[in-house]
Design a protein around this motif. Structure first.
Motif, mmCIF file in Angstrom:
data_model
loop_
_atom_site.group_PDB
_atom_site.id
_atom_site.type_symbol
_atom_site.label_atom_id
_atom_site.label_comp_id
_atom_site.label_asym_id
_atom_site.label_seq_id
_atom_site.Cartn_x
_atom_site.Cartn_y
_atom_site.Cartn_z
ATOM 1 N N TRP A 10 -6.537 17.890 -0.397
ATOM 2 C CA TRP A 10 -7.764 17.329 0.172
ATOM 3 C C TRP A 10 -8.535 18.377 0.990
ATOM 4 C CZ3 TRP A 10 -8.337 13.009 -2.288
ATOM 5 C CH2 TRP A 10 -7.214 12.257 -2.657
ATOM 6 N N ASP B 120 -3.830 6.982 4.232
ATOM 7 C CA ASP B 120 -4.637 6.049 3.447
ATOM 8 C C ASP B 120 -5.996 6.707 3.195
ATOM 9 O OD1 ASP B 120 -6.306 3.918 2.583
ATOM 10 O OD2 ASP B 120 -5.054 2.460 3.637
ATOM 11 N N VAL B 121 -6.372 6.842 1.930
ATOM 12 C CA VAL B 121 -7.611 7.561 1.599
ATOM 13 C C VAL B 121 -8.835 6.887 2.202
ATOM 14 C CG1 VAL B 121 -6.712 8.635 -0.494
ATOM 15 C CG2 VAL B 121 -7.759 6.368 -0.635
ATOM 16 N N SER B 122 -8.735 5.594 2.516
ATOM 17 C CA SER B 122 -9.876 4.927 3.144
ATOM 18 C C SER B 122 -10.159 5.509 4.526
ATOM 19 C CB SER B 122 -9.610 3.419 3.268
ATOM 20 O OG SER B 122 -8.568 3.151 4.181
ATOM 21 N N ASN B 123 -9.158 6.145 5.127
ATOM 22 C CA ASN B 123 -9.370 6.752 6.439
ATOM 23 C C ASN B 123 -10.291 7.955 6.390
ATOM 24 O OD1 ASN B 123 -7.649 4.878 7.618
ATOM 25 N ND2 ASN B 123 -6.595 6.417 8.849
ATOM 26 N N ASP C 188 -2.760 4.093 7.650
ATOM 27 C CA ASP C 188 -4.064 3.840 8.244
ATOM 28 C C ASP C 188 -3.903 3.920 9.759
ATOM 29 O OD1 ASP C 188 -2.737 1.486 8.840
ATOM 30 O OD2 ASP C 188 -4.183 0.166 7.855
ATOM 31 N N ASN C 189 -4.977 3.732 10.483
ATOM 32 C CA ASN C 189 -4.903 3.876 11.942
ATOM 33 C C ASN C 189 -3.898 2.926 12.563
ATOM 34 O OD1 ASN C 189 -6.805 5.872 11.825
ATOM 35 N ND2 ASN C 189 -8.446 4.725 12.807
ATOM 36 N N LYS D 26 0.834 -1.210 0.000
ATOM 37 C CA LYS D 26 0.000 0.000 0.000
ATOM 38 C C LYS D 26 0.868 1.259 0.000
ATOM 39 C CE LYS D 26 -3.947 -2.237 0.411
ATOM 40 N NZ LYS D 26 -4.967 -2.225 -0.669
ATOM 41 N N GLY E 123 -13.125 8.201 4.953
ATOM 42 C CA GLY E 123 -14.473 7.732 5.240
ATOM 43 C C GLY E 123 -14.681 7.461 6.716
ATOM 44 N N LYS E 124 -13.663 6.898 7.363
ATOM 45 C CA LYS E 124 -13.754 6.618 8.796
ATOM 46 C C LYS E 124 -13.840 7.910 9.595
ATOM 47 C CE LYS E 124 -11.071 2.344 8.326
ATOM 48 N NZ LYS E 124 -9.804 1.671 8.670
#
Length: 262
Positions: free
Chosen positions: A142, A64-67, A27-28, A22, A69-70
């Motif tokens: 962002w 991490d771009v998925s973060n 990420d967290n 990745k 959303g979190k």
């Protein structure tokens, strides 16, 4: 999966980001692992130098771009405002913990160091980068501002106008330009090998003098007035002169041998 590995050999701690698939994006779990690694080294008296690197094609691609959303479902005040690590929150400690490790920290940077990745690298004392590395203070892309310790360290490294352009534009810069700005210390076609070679040399210096040198450098950069810096110089020097490490450094130099610091 483990996010960070720590290996200690010959007084050198190798701290490796191990999320190479990745691009070592934060990420967290990665954030917590980086902070945990740094905190574990703060009190390790066997460690004389730290080398920080990332496996795979990049040092660290940033958050991490998925973060996103979190985070969207959480109260930002509750997430960011508590001071969990002294003056810092967890995210800021990703950078700041390396400034608090009492020995030199060398970052070996390759691929990209974006956003949180460049702020992580800026927490090191020295940054050795591959010439093809790209670096960016990317948060503005962002709609955000640097918030992982970058604004505590950037003003010590670059001019105000340079810092502001980096922050306002989020433009990536190449390693050569970053070196001219002051973000990168030196370039190497093999930054990890260069970092390990330098770490090996530093590990052969007096451990007490090296820790004193980092403390003194931090104090000199703290904004203290000239008189206070001069007094701190004298205080640190007085604590070293004639002590076992200093005497061993003298004897090793006179006898033209490697020192043996106990």
């Amino acid at each position: 999966m483990a996010r960070v590995s720590v290996e200690i050999e010959n007084h050198i701690a190798r701290v490796t980001l191990t999320r190479g698939d990745k691009m070592n994006a934060l990420d967290n779990a990665m954030i917590e692992a980086i902070v945990e690694a740094g905190e574990s080294l703060k009190t390790n008296d066997d460690v004389r130098v730290v080398v920080l690197s990332g496996e795979g094609t990049a040092f660290c691609a940033g958050l991490d771009v998925s973060n996103f959303g979190k985070f969207a479902g959480e109260d930002p005040e509750t997430l960011l405002m508590p001071r969990s690590h002294g003056a810092a929150n967890l995210f800021q400690q990703v950078c700041m913990v390396w400034t608090q490790v009492p020995v030199p920290v060398i970052a070996a940077v390759h691929g990209v160091a974006f956003g949180g990745g460049i702020q992580l690298a800026l927490g090191a004392d020295i940054r050795i980068a591959h010439p093809d590395t790209r670096l960016s203070v990317m948060e503005m892309k962002w709609g955000l501002v640097p918030d992982m310790g970058g604004m505590a360290v950037l003003p010590k490294l670059v001019r105000s106008d340079v810092m502001r352009k980096l922050v306002y534009t989020a433009d990536p810069v190449g390693a050569l330009e970053a070196q001219a700005m002051g973000l990168v210390t030196e370039l190497s076609d093999d930054p990890l090998a260069a970092a390990m070679e330098l770490a090996g040399r530093l590990a052969q210096k007096s451990p007490s003098a090296m820790r004193a040198a980092k403390r003194l450098a931090d104090f000199a950069e703290s904004g203290a007035d000239e008189a206070a810096v001069l007094l701190e110089e004298s205080r640190e020097q007085a604590a070293l002169i004639g002590k076992p490490h200093q005497m061993e450094a003298i004897m090793a130099n006179m006898q033209k041998r490697a020192p043996d610091f106990k």
